[in-house]
Design a protein around this motif. Sequence first.
Motif, PDB file in Angstrom:
ATOM      1  N   MET A 127       0.992  -1.447  -0.019  1.00 24.21           N
ATOM      2  CA  MET A 127       0.060   0.286   0.507  1.00 24.21           C
ATOM      3  C   MET A 127       1.003   1.184  -0.136  1.00 24.21           C
ATOM      4  SD  MET A 127      -2.880  -1.084  -0.243  1.00 24.21           S
ATOM      5  CE  MET A 127      -2.798  -2.158  -1.542  1.00 24.21           C
ATOM      6  N   VAL A 128       1.913   1.375   0.827  1.00 26.78           N
ATOM      7  CA  VAL A 128       2.889   2.833   1.119  1.00 26.78           C
ATOM      8  C   VAL A 128       4.480   1.853   0.232  1.00 26.78           C
ATOM      9  CG1 VAL A 128       1.927   2.820   2.909  1.00 26.78           C
ATOM     10  CG2 VAL A 128       3.559   1.952   3.159  1.00 26.78           C
ATOM     11  N   GLY A 129       4.940   2.749   0.263  1.00 27.26           N
ATOM     12  CA  GLY A 129       6.655   2.292  -0.549  1.00 27.26           C
ATOM     13  C   GLY A 129       6.606   2.426  -2.004  1.00 27.26           C
ATOM     14  N   ALA A 130       7.502   3.040  -2.062  1.00 26.49           N
ATOM     15  CA  ALA A 130       7.907   3.955  -3.432  1.00 26.49           C
ATOM     16  C   ALA A 130       6.844   4.429  -4.830  1.00 26.49           C
ATOM     17  CB  ALA A 130       8.240   2.506  -4.562  1.00 26.49           C
ATOM     18  N   SER A 131       7.018   5.890  -3.332  1.00 23.26           N
ATOM     19  CA  SER A 131       5.172   6.371  -3.621  1.00 23.26           C
ATOM     20  C   SER A 131       5.750   7.642  -4.009  1.00 23.26           C
ATOM     21  CB  SER A 131       4.608   6.621  -2.134  1.00 23.26           C
ATOM     22  OG  SER A 131       4.227   5.620  -1.016  1.00 23.26           O
ATOM     23  N   PRO A 132       5.231   8.141  -4.581  1.00 24.86           N
ATOM     24  CA  PRO A 132       5.503   9.791  -5.796  1.00 24.86           C
ATOM     25  C   PRO A 132       5.313  10.494  -4.505  1.00 24.86           C
ATOM     26  CG  PRO A 132       3.266   8.536  -6.186  1.00 24.86           C
ATOM     27  CD  PRO A 132       3.816   7.701  -5.662  1.00 24.86           C
ATOM     28  N   LEU A 133       6.113  11.310  -4.523  1.00 27.43           N
ATOM     29  CA  LEU A 133       6.209  12.783  -3.691  1.00 27.43           C
ATOM     30  C   LEU A 133       5.413  13.348  -2.986  1.00 27.43           C
ATOM     31  CD1 LEU A 133       8.775  15.661  -3.785  1.00 27.43           C
ATOM     32  CD2 LEU A 133       6.417  16.123  -3.276  1.00 27.43           C
ATOM     33  N   PHE A 138       5.929  12.585   3.166  1.00 27.83           N
ATOM     34  CA  PHE A 138       5.819  12.622   4.544  1.00 27.83           C
ATOM     35  C   PHE A 138       5.867  11.432   4.600  1.00 27.83           C
ATOM     36  CE2 PHE A 138       3.513  15.545   1.853  1.00 27.83           C
ATOM     37  CZ  PHE A 138       3.986  16.973   2.232  1.00 27.83           C
ATOM     38  N   HIS A 139       6.613  10.700   4.361  1.00 26.23           N
ATOM     39  CA  HIS A 139       6.832   8.708   4.891  1.00 26.23           C
ATOM     40  C   HIS A 139       5.170   8.228   4.860  1.00 26.23           C
ATOM     41  CE1 HIS A 139      10.591   9.340   6.688  1.00 26.23           C
ATOM     42  NE2 HIS A 139      10.663  10.558   6.420  1.00 26.23           N
ATOM     43  N   ASP A 140       4.716   8.625   3.926  1.00 27.10           N
ATOM     44  CA  ASP A 140       3.367   7.934   2.989  1.00 27.10           C
ATOM     45  C   ASP A 140       2.410   7.752   4.382  1.00 27.10           C
ATOM     46  OD1 ASP A 140       3.431   6.565   0.883  1.00 27.10           O
ATOM     47  OD2 ASP A 140       5.117   5.334   1.964  1.00 27.10           O
ATOM     48  N   GLU A 141       2.333   8.996   5.271  1.00 27.17           N
ATOM     49  CA  GLU A 141       1.034   8.977   6.292  1.00 27.17           C
ATOM     50  C   GLU A 141       0.014   9.870   4.994  1.00 27.17           C
ATOM     51  OE1 GLU A 141       1.902  12.234   9.097  1.00 27.17           O
ATOM     52  OE2 GLU A 141       3.834  11.183   9.555  1.00 27.17           O
ATOM     53  N   PRO A 142       0.067  10.806   4.299  1.00 25.84           N
ATOM     54  CA  PRO A 142      -1.280  10.625   3.683  1.00 25.84           C
ATOM     55  C   PRO A 142      -1.630   9.496   3.305  1.00 25.84           C
ATOM     56  CG  PRO A 142       0.245  12.514   2.765  1.00 25.84           C
ATOM     57  CD  PRO A 142       1.132  11.215   3.460  1.00 25.84           C
ATOM     58  N   THR A 143      -0.772   8.075   2.296  1.00 24.92           N
ATOM     59  CA  THR A 143      -2.199   7.291   1.608  1.00 24.92           C
ATOM     60  C   THR A 143      -2.567   6.556   2.784  1.00 24.92           C
ATOM     61  OG1 THR A 143      -0.463   6.517   0.021  1.00 24.92           O
ATOM     62  CG2 THR A 143      -1.242   5.048   1.190  1.00 24.92           C
ATOM     63  N   ILE A 144      -1.898   6.623   4.184  1.00 20.08           N
ATOM     64  CA  ILE A 144      -2.313   5.561   5.005  1.00 20.08           C
ATOM     65  C   ILE A 144      -3.657   6.539   5.675  1.00 20.08           C
ATOM     66  CG2 ILE A 144      -2.551   4.763   8.030  1.00 20.08           C
ATOM     67  CD1 ILE A 144      -0.629   3.137   6.340  1.00 20.08           C
ATOM     68  N   GLU A 145      -4.132   7.665   5.915  1.00 20.77           N
ATOM     69  CA  GLU A 145      -5.096   8.127   6.012  1.00 20.77           C
ATOM     70  C   GLU A 145      -6.099   8.118   4.926  1.00 20.77           C
ATOM     71  OE1 GLU A 145      -6.427  13.198   5.923  1.00 20.77           O
ATOM     72  OE2 GLU A 145      -4.470  12.970   6.859  1.00 20.77           O
ATOM     73  N   ALA A 146      -5.634   7.963   3.835  1.00 24.36           N
ATOM     74  CA  ALA A 146      -6.886   8.058   2.645  1.00 24.36           C
ATOM     75  C   ALA A 146      -7.285   7.138   3.086  1.00 24.36           C
ATOM     76  CB  ALA A 146      -6.154   8.289   1.251  1.00 24.36           C
ATOM     77  N   ALA A 396       3.141  20.046   0.353  1.00 29.95           N
ATOM     78  CA  ALA A 396       4.479  19.485  -0.872  1.00 29.95           C
ATOM     79  C   ALA A 396       4.754  20.405  -1.768  1.00 29.95           C
ATOM     80  CB  ALA A 396       4.087  18.004  -1.211  1.00 29.95           C
ATOM     81  N   ALA A 397       3.259  21.277  -2.306  1.00 32.55           N
ATOM     82  CA  ALA A 397       4.164  22.362  -3.540  1.00 32.55           C
ATOM     83  C   ALA A 397       5.298  22.860  -3.351  1.00 32.55           C
ATOM     84  CB  ALA A 397       2.980  23.685  -3.925  1.00 32.55           C
ATOM     85  N   PRO A 398       5.996  23.477  -2.165  1.00 33.19           N
ATOM     86  CA  PRO A 398       7.112  24.560  -2.688  1.00 33.19           C
ATOM     87  C   PRO A 398       8.192  23.716  -2.822  1.00 33.19           C
ATOM     88  CG  PRO A 398       5.684  24.830  -0.348  1.00 33.19           C
ATOM     89  CD  PRO A 398       5.056  22.960  -0.949  1.00 33.19           C
ATOM     90  N   ILE A 399       8.558  22.139  -2.662  1.00 32.00           N
ATOM     91  CA  ILE A 399       9.250  21.262  -2.993  1.00 32.00           C
ATOM     92  C   ILE A 399       9.327  20.516  -3.742  1.00 32.00           C
ATOM     93  CG2 ILE A 399      10.140  19.546  -2.346  1.00 32.00           C
ATOM     94  CD1 ILE A 399      10.230  19.940   0.981  1.00 32.00           C
ATOM     95  N   GLY A 400       8.057  20.387  -4.243  1.00 28.34           N
ATOM     96  CA  GLY A 400       7.921  19.492  -5.860  1.00 28.34           C
ATOM     97  C   GLY A 400       7.414  20.076  -7.057  1.00 28.34           C
ATOM     98  N   ASN A 401       6.928  21.364  -6.714  1.00 28.92           N
ATOM     99  CA  ASN A 401       7.061  22.324  -8.203  1.00 28.92           C
ATOM    100  C   ASN A 401       8.184  22.407  -8.907  1.00 28.92           C
ATOM    101  OD1 ASN A 401       4.280  22.051  -7.807  1.00 28.92           O
ATOM    102  ND2 ASN A 401       3.980  23.166  -6.684  1.00 28.92           N
ATOM    103  N   ARG A 402       9.287  22.464  -8.072  1.00 32.72           N
ATOM    104  CA  ARG A 402      10.343  23.263  -9.003  1.00 32.72           C
ATOM    105  C   ARG A 402      10.782  22.310  -9.724  1.00 32.72           C
ATOM    106  NH1 ARG A 402      15.661  21.446  -7.337  1.00 32.72           N
ATOM    107  NH2 ARG A 402      14.880  20.134  -5.549  1.00 32.72           N
ATOM    108  N   PRO A 403      11.317  22.926 -11.291  1.00 32.50           N
ATOM    109  CA  PRO A 403      11.298  21.953 -12.950  1.00 32.50           C
ATOM    110  C   PRO A 403      12.886  21.761 -12.083  1.00 32.50           C
ATOM    111  CG  PRO A 403      10.638  24.906 -12.913  1.00 32.50           C
ATOM    112  CD  PRO A 403      10.977  24.426 -11.682  1.00 32.50           C
ATOM    113  N   ILE A 404      13.493  20.990 -12.739  1.00 31.98           N
ATOM    114  CA  ILE A 404      14.766  20.279 -12.502  1.00 31.98           C
ATOM    115  C   ILE A 404      14.957  19.391 -14.445  1.00 31.98           C
ATOM    116  CG2 ILE A 404      14.172  19.576 -10.795  1.00 31.98           C
ATOM    117  CD1 ILE A 404      13.714  16.757 -11.437  1.00 31.98           C
TER     118      ILE A 404
END
Length: 608
Positions: A127-133, A138-146, A396-404
């Motif tokens: 259910m968790v691990g190798a998850s998108p950002l 957040f160490h998969d807390e959002p997925t457990i909550e979902a 997550a946005a301030p970290i995730g939206n940065r172009p690389i």
Amino acid sequence: MPATAQSHQPRRRRRTSRLLVAAATVVTAGALAAAALPASASTGADARGHGGHGKGHGRYQDVQLLSFNDLHGNLEPPAGSSGRVTEVQPDGTTKTIDAGGIEYLATHLREAREGNRYSITAAGGDMVGASPLLSGLFHDEPTIEALNKLDLDVTSVGNHEFDEGARELARLQNGGCHPTEGCYTDKEFEGADFPYLAANVLDEKTGKPILKPYWVWKQRGVKVGFIGVTLEGTPNIVSAEGVKGLQFKDEVETINKYAKELQRQGVKSIVALIHEGGFPASSSYNYDCDSPGAGDGISGPIVDIAKNITPQVDALVTGHTHNAYVCTIPDPAGNPRMVTSASSFGRLYTDTTLTYDRATGDIARTSVKSANHVVTRDVPKAPDMTRLIDRWSTLAAPIGNRPIGYVSADIDRNGTESPLGDLIADAQFAYGKMQDPETDLALMNPGGIRAPLTYAASGAEGDGVVTYAEGFTVQPFANTVNLRDYTGAQLIQVLKEQVSGPNEASPKILQISSGLTYTLDLTKSGADRVVTDSIRLNGAPIDPTATYRVASNSFLAGGGDGFTTLGEGTNELVGADDLAAFEQYLTANSSATDPITPPAADRITVVQ
């Protein structure tokens, strides 16, 4: 010593009719049973479960089992090929369908449950691990909550539940803020409402399961037990630190042991949740797996497992291989038994009908009703899941939206050698050369590449822009890029380990950096499939006595995925994490006006 969750009890109010705590310290779990309604129960409201409790019940009761597996924290719709399924049409042609996303999965499952008083939702691990950002950051807390909001009843552990070790898995079960990063919101993380089952994962010191081995669902006199296991080979595909202090036991022996225990407790209907799977003869989710004959449509580890699990177990919900199938495989008594898997990333769910015989307490397994269904995106989004995604996306946005970086087209991860595999190997090679100019090549495990890079924008960044979040989704493991020395003979052996030993039945073809070439002859068997005389580095044959400096991620450098020879390297230099190396390469080698084009994936010559 790894933390345990043996005494965990759900703390919040949930569907109380679905939760039964059995025994003093353990909650019973069992195996999924699948059967069609016997003819004698085909009429009458009570037989369908619509009557009240007591004398109004008929003998047979349909129980709905909804199941899925290998979600891997994919809360948002997965991109590219990771967000599509193949469907075979009545005329034999196929088409692809966009699928997945927790907002849509919630809607589909809730609609499927409507009118079914007897409904269980179970999962087959990872259910968790190798998850998108969005989840992994957040160490998969959002997925457990979902999953709590999704009303998941029970799941087995998978290998990826051990990516961060047993203590972190116990935290996901029991709750509490992260030990180093603390709380992400103003509320303490409450943990999973559902039990994680780990019957074959033992604490080395105590010899006892680190989590509940089994659990029992009970409603109005109907009892179904669930036993959960992960693949015995989990230590071979997880970092050594993640499984430190743990033992992983044989799947069949463990399930048979706890099936007997459930029987002694009067639980006759049993389902096994097994994080191990198979390989169907077709990639279409609705392929008729039994069309050539019972069980002929699937191969792989789950076949032998299914053939040896006691007939007391009525059905198997499986996973791990990310394939979709609904098959029957004979049990040891020769009777057909349902074995299912719902692909991965929340693109499918399985709906199985278990017909419970109130007279015997067992599942009537004379025939089976089970089918995979697509989590299409043409249904309304579940508003509570949208709110959950929005809340975590804001963090997550301030970290995730940065172009690389920038790409000119989709860069896919499919195939024996993939364009994205070549790109990542080149990135690690370039990083290695910066750390040590003597670096000769880089190797990347295909399982470490979790998603494609897509040209179409995932948000407001614009087409062709690669964001940090997208890079994280591709490489979410936080492995380091390590340099080690190997002899030429060892390097040749590494390439042969792709198709021999534990990888012979299901080859793991390493992705290779520019300059390394060889021929893979699939008409041969075992290690001979790698043609030794064809192996070249920059056009020159590999010298068995020479020393080669190789870059690889820390998982491979530790001998992971069956590459034991890679664990024998010397003169190690540990570098930065692999995502940082990938980001550095994309930034240095692409721009808005000069994006990266997909590599040709022509370094390995495949003979079939």
